[in-house]
Design a protein around this motif. Structure first.
Motif, PDB file in Angstrom:
ATOM      1  N   ILE A 129       0.842  -1.195   0.000  1.00 30.93           N
ATOM      2  CA  ILE A 129       0.000   0.000   0.000  1.00 30.93           C
ATOM      3  C   ILE A 129       0.878   1.246   0.000  1.00 30.93           C
ATOM      4  CG2 ILE A 129      -1.803   1.277   1.221  1.00 30.93           C
ATOM      5  CD1 ILE A 129      -2.578  -1.380   2.584  1.00 30.93           C
ATOM      6  N   LEU A 130       0.555   2.183  -0.879  1.00 32.30           N
ATOM      7  CA  LEU A 130       1.239   3.464  -0.962  1.00 32.30           C
ATOM      8  C   LEU A 130       0.247   4.555  -0.562  1.00 32.30           C
ATOM      9  CD1 LEU A 130       4.135   4.212  -1.818  1.00 32.30           C
ATOM     10  CD2 LEU A 130       3.245   4.723  -4.100  1.00 32.30           C
ATOM     11  N   LEU A 131       0.651   5.428   0.351  1.00 34.46           N
ATOM     12  CA  LEU A 131      -0.239   6.451   0.894  1.00 34.46           C
ATOM     13  C   LEU A 131       0.140   7.831   0.375  1.00 34.46           C
ATOM     14  CD1 LEU A 131      -0.180   5.249   4.621  1.00 34.46           C
ATOM     15  CD2 LEU A 131      -1.766   4.562   2.816  1.00 34.46           C
ATOM     16  N   CYS A 132      -0.876   8.641   0.036  1.00 31.89           N
ATOM     17  CA  CYS A 132      -0.600   9.971  -0.508  1.00 31.89           C
ATOM     18  C   CYS A 132      -1.788  10.893  -0.252  1.00 31.89           C
ATOM     19  CB  CYS A 132      -0.297   9.898  -1.998  1.00 31.89           C
ATOM     20  SG  CYS A 132      -1.654   9.241  -2.998  1.00 31.89           S
ATOM     21  N   VAL A 174       1.729   6.793  -9.284  1.00 26.28           N
ATOM     22  CA  VAL A 174       1.373   5.511  -9.906  1.00 26.28           C
ATOM     23  C   VAL A 174       2.641   4.779 -10.343  1.00 26.28           C
ATOM     24  CG1 VAL A 174       0.203   4.404 -11.850  1.00 26.28           C
ATOM     25  CG2 VAL A 174      -0.921   6.263 -10.621  1.00 26.28           C
ATOM     26  N   ASP A 175       3.596   5.501 -10.949  1.00 22.83           N
ATOM     27  CA  ASP A 175       4.862   4.873 -11.359  1.00 22.83           C
ATOM     28  C   ASP A 175       5.637   4.362 -10.148  1.00 22.83           C
ATOM     29  OD1 ASP A 175       4.385   5.323 -14.023  1.00 22.83           O
ATOM     30  OD2 ASP A 175       5.558   7.172 -14.121  1.00 22.83           O
ATOM     31  N   GLU A 176       5.596   5.107  -9.050  1.00 20.22           N
ATOM     32  CA  GLU A 176       6.263   4.656  -7.817  1.00 20.22           C
ATOM     33  C   GLU A 176       5.629   3.360  -7.310  1.00 20.22           C
ATOM     34  OE1 GLU A 176       7.080   6.269  -3.259  1.00 20.22           O
ATOM     35  OE2 GLU A 176       6.564   7.703  -4.838  1.00 20.22           O
ATOM     36  N   ALA A 177       4.313   3.275  -7.397  1.00 18.96           N
ATOM     37  CA  ALA A 177       3.631   2.049  -6.979  1.00 18.96           C
ATOM     38  C   ALA A 177       4.030   0.876  -7.869  1.00 18.96           C
ATOM     39  CB  ALA A 177       2.115   2.256  -7.022  1.00 18.96           C
ATOM     40  N   ILE A 178       4.086   1.120  -9.170  1.00 24.25           N
ATOM     41  CA  ILE A 178       4.477   0.061 -10.112  1.00 24.25           C
ATOM     42  C   ILE A 178       5.890  -0.434  -9.798  1.00 24.25           C
ATOM     43  CG2 ILE A 178       4.962  -0.461 -12.535  1.00 24.25           C
ATOM     44  CD1 ILE A 178       2.810   1.713 -13.211  1.00 24.25           C
ATOM     45  N   GLU A 179       6.811   0.506  -9.651  1.00 21.04           N
ATOM     46  CA  GLU A 179       8.213   0.148  -9.422  1.00 21.04           C
ATOM     47  C   GLU A 179       8.436  -0.496  -8.066  1.00 21.04           C
ATOM     48  OE1 GLU A 179      10.172   3.864  -9.969  1.00 21.04           O
ATOM     49  OE2 GLU A 179       9.619   4.004 -12.106  1.00 21.04           O
ATOM     50  N   GLY A 180       7.647  -0.093  -7.065  1.00 21.63           N
ATOM     51  CA  GLY A 180       7.840  -0.615  -5.710  1.00 21.63           C
ATOM     52  C   GLY A 180       7.031  -1.853  -5.387  1.00 21.63           C
ATOM     53  N   GLY A 181       6.191  -2.295  -6.313  1.00 22.51           N
ATOM     54  CA  GLY A 181       5.383  -3.480  -6.070  1.00 22.51           C
ATOM     55  C   GLY A 181       4.169  -3.246  -5.182  1.00 22.51           C
ATOM     56  N   TYR A 182       3.728  -1.989  -5.114  1.00 22.37           N
ATOM     57  CA  TYR A 182       2.508  -1.673  -4.364  1.00 22.37           C
ATOM     58  C   TYR A 182       1.326  -1.699  -5.333  1.00 22.37           C
ATOM     59  CZ  TYR A 182       5.964   0.372  -1.166  1.00 22.37           C
ATOM     60  OH  TYR A 182       7.033   0.587  -0.337  1.00 22.37           O
ATOM     61  N   ASN A 183       0.303  -2.489  -5.020  1.00 24.50           N
ATOM     62  CA  ASN A 183      -0.839  -2.540  -5.945  1.00 24.50           C
ATOM     63  C   ASN A 183      -2.077  -1.798  -5.423  1.00 24.50           C
ATOM     64  OD1 ASN A 183      -1.570  -4.441  -3.966  1.00 24.50           O
ATOM     65  ND2 ASN A 183      -2.684  -5.698  -5.464  1.00 24.50           N
ATOM     66  N   LEU A 184      -1.918  -1.079  -4.301  1.00 22.35           N
ATOM     67  CA  LEU A 184      -3.017  -0.269  -3.773  1.00 22.35           C
ATOM     68  C   LEU A 184      -2.486   1.106  -3.377  1.00 22.35           C
ATOM     69  CD1 LEU A 184      -5.887   0.236  -2.711  1.00 22.35           C
ATOM     70  CD2 LEU A 184      -5.236  -0.903  -0.577  1.00 22.35           C
ATOM     71  N   ILE A 185      -3.071   2.145  -3.947  1.00 22.88           N
ATOM     72  CA  ILE A 185      -2.786   3.522  -3.557  1.00 22.88           C
ATOM     73  C   ILE A 185      -3.993   4.034  -2.767  1.00 22.88           C
ATOM     74  CG2 ILE A 185      -2.428   5.885  -4.365  1.00 22.88           C
ATOM     75  CD1 ILE A 185      -1.129   4.699  -6.890  1.00 22.88           C
ATOM     76  N   GLU A 209      -2.597  -0.652  12.927  1.00 21.00           N
ATOM     77  CA  GLU A 209      -3.181  -1.065  14.202  1.00 21.00           C
ATOM     78  C   GLU A 209      -3.482  -2.560  14.214  1.00 21.00           C
ATOM     79  OE1 GLU A 209      -6.974  -0.010  17.140  1.00 21.00           O
ATOM     80  OE2 GLU A 209      -6.725   1.044  15.234  1.00 21.00           O
ATOM     81  N   LYS A 210      -3.960  -3.080  13.077  1.00 20.63           N
ATOM     82  CA  LYS A 210      -4.291  -4.509  12.978  1.00 20.63           C
ATOM     83  C   LYS A 210      -3.291  -5.287  12.142  1.00 20.63           C
ATOM     84  CE  LYS A 210      -9.262  -3.810  13.601  1.00 20.63           C
ATOM     85  NZ  LYS A 210     -10.630  -4.023  13.025  1.00 20.63           N
ATOM     86  N   ASN A 211      -2.443  -4.566  11.418  1.00 26.27           N
ATOM     87  CA  ASN A 211      -1.493  -5.229  10.518  1.00 26.27           C
ATOM     88  C   ASN A 211      -0.119  -4.563  10.648  1.00 26.27           C
ATOM     89  OD1 ASN A 211      -3.671  -6.764   8.725  1.00 26.27           O
ATOM     90  ND2 ASN A 211      -4.331  -4.639   8.946  1.00 26.27           N
ATOM     91  N   PRO A 212       0.545  -4.733  11.824  1.00 25.29           N
ATOM     92  CA  PRO A 212       1.774  -3.979  12.093  1.00 25.29           C
ATOM     93  C   PRO A 212       2.920  -4.275  11.138  1.00 25.29           C
ATOM     94  CG  PRO A 212       1.408  -5.687  13.752  1.00 25.29           C
ATOM     95  CD  PRO A 212       0.156  -5.599  12.949  1.00 25.29           C
ATOM     96  N   ASN A 213       2.901  -5.418  10.486  1.00 28.39           N
ATOM     97  CA  ASN A 213       4.017  -5.791   9.616  1.00 28.39           C
ATOM     98  C   ASN A 213       3.680  -5.695   8.131  1.00 28.39           C
ATOM     99  OD1 ASN A 213       5.707  -6.490  11.856  1.00 28.39           O
ATOM    100  ND2 ASN A 213       4.553  -8.416  12.055  1.00 28.39           N
ATOM    101  N   PHE A 214       2.521  -5.085   7.833  1.00 29.87           N
ATOM    102  CA  PHE A 214       2.097  -5.010   6.445  1.00 29.87           C
ATOM    103  C   PHE A 214       2.942  -3.987   5.695  1.00 29.87           C
ATOM    104  CE2 PHE A 214      -0.918  -4.766   2.935  1.00 29.87           C
ATOM    105  CZ  PHE A 214      -1.342  -6.081   2.863  1.00 29.87           C
ATOM    106  N   ALA A 215       3.124  -4.198   4.389  1.00 30.96           N
ATOM    107  CA  ALA A 215       3.940  -3.296   3.566  1.00 30.96           C
ATOM    108  C   ALA A 215       3.149  -2.035   3.229  1.00 30.96           C
ATOM    109  CB  ALA A 215       4.364  -3.999   2.286  1.00 30.96           C
ATOM    110  N   VAL A 216       3.375  -0.991   4.036  1.00 32.34           N
ATOM    111  CA  VAL A 216       2.708   0.293   3.845  1.00 32.34           C
ATOM    112  C   VAL A 216       3.767   1.386   3.843  1.00 32.34           C
ATOM    113  CG1 VAL A 216       0.900   1.848   4.659  1.00 32.34           C
ATOM    114  CG2 VAL A 216       0.756  -0.588   5.175  1.00 32.34           C
ATOM    115  N   ALA A 217       3.674   2.334   2.916  1.00 33.92           N
ATOM    116  CA  ALA A 217       4.681   3.393   2.838  1.00 33.92           C
ATOM    117  C   ALA A 217       4.054   4.697   2.387  1.00 33.92           C
ATOM    118  CB  ALA A 217       5.790   2.994   1.870  1.00 33.92           C
ATOM    119  N   PHE A 218       4.652   5.818   2.822  1.00 30.90           N
ATOM    120  CA  PHE A 218       4.285   7.125   2.278  1.00 30.90           C
ATOM    121  C   PHE A 218       4.932   7.282   0.909  1.00 30.90           C
ATOM    122  CE2 PHE A 218       4.285   8.726   6.913  1.00 30.90           C
ATOM    123  CZ  PHE A 218       2.957   8.365   7.074  1.00 30.90           C
TER     124      PHE A 218
END
Length: 268
Positions: free
Chosen positions: A39-42, A50-61, A247-256
């Protein structure tokens, strides 16, 4: 985990029925049944993000502002929104937003601004019932903006606090600069419609964005008006998304998003 699971977490905090009638919060592009890979947050969705998500393997913005706001009749790449949608679809990037529902919910955008300023005794500036009730039968309130207190300080020092806290290139202000600022009303985003509310609750200053020339002129004998910019007032919303998910997924791949920037620049 499915995208609908992430959406459900956000909507438990900021239900979609709290959004304004003109808004378009919720799923923007993609499928709620897709499995989340990252997940990519903005604040705003751009081609760079969108390109950052593609390159980083994030499929949810997840963004604060809707990408699709006024509706689309075609997706031809003719506009920037069409280009973003087309690229997201081509690369299986899902896009979800929480906009005025996150503005209106207790603990939302304006509350985060208040927290950054160290405000106490914070309440909703323009409250209204949501239709929900607490266990004791009392109505659940939501609404735009908040009002609360800060440690008393001269107006110029408070303006500097705004500039430093929200990383503002320049604060537009007018009004009672000779006041000691104790009571603060504020609203993330375009909050000019709440000026009268701010005055009526005896605030010393009203902090928001997108104020018009006559908003300043009509009230500058009653209250200090401070416009910190739309993006600047809301970019901390990403922190709320992060906290909800972790809070429920402390190890999930989430980034700004690293490629996010304010589209409005200042020539100094």
């Amino acid at each position: 985990m499915k995208i609908r699971d992430i959406a459900s977490m956000i909507e438990q905090r900021a239900p979609l029925h709290m959004q304004e009638d003109y808004d378009n919060a919720g799923m923007q592009v993609g499928c709620l049944d897709d499995t989340v890979k990252g997940i990519l947050l903005c604040t705003d969705v751009s081609l760079d993000i969108v390109d950052e998500a593609i390159e980083g393997g994030y499929n949810l913005i997840i963004s604060h502002h809707p990408l699709i706001f006024r509706g689309l009749k075609k997706i031809t790449g003719r506009t920037i929104v069409e280009s973003i949608v087309a690229r997201a679809i081509k690369h299986d990037i899902n896009i979800y937003c929480a906009h005025t529902n996150m503005d209106n919910t207790p603990g939302g955008v304006s509350w985060r601004m208040a927290s950054k300023l160290g405000m106490t005794d914070v309440t909703i500036l323009d409250p209204h019932p949501t239709g929900d009730t607490l266990a004791d039968g009392m109505p659940v309130l939501a609404g735009c903006g908040v009002v609360g207190n800060v440690t008393p300080m001269p107006a110029p020092l408070f303006l500097k606090l705004l500039k430093d806290t929200f990383e503002v290139g320049a604060v537009r202000y007018s009004g009672c600069t000779d006041k000691t600022i104790t009571r603060v009303a504020l609203c993330g985003g375009a909050g000019g419609f709440l000026v009268d509310k701010a005055v009526s609750c005896n605030a010393d200053v009203f902090v928001t964005a997108d104020l018009r020339y006559h908003d300043f002129l009509d009230h500058n004998r009653e209250i200090l008006m401070a416009d910190i910019g739309h993006y600047e007032s809301e970019h901390y919303t990403k922190e709320i998304f992060l906290e909800i998910i972790q809070e429920k997924n402390p190890n999930f791949a989430v980034a700004f998003a690293k490629n996010e920037k304010n589209q409005i620049q200042f020539y100094i």
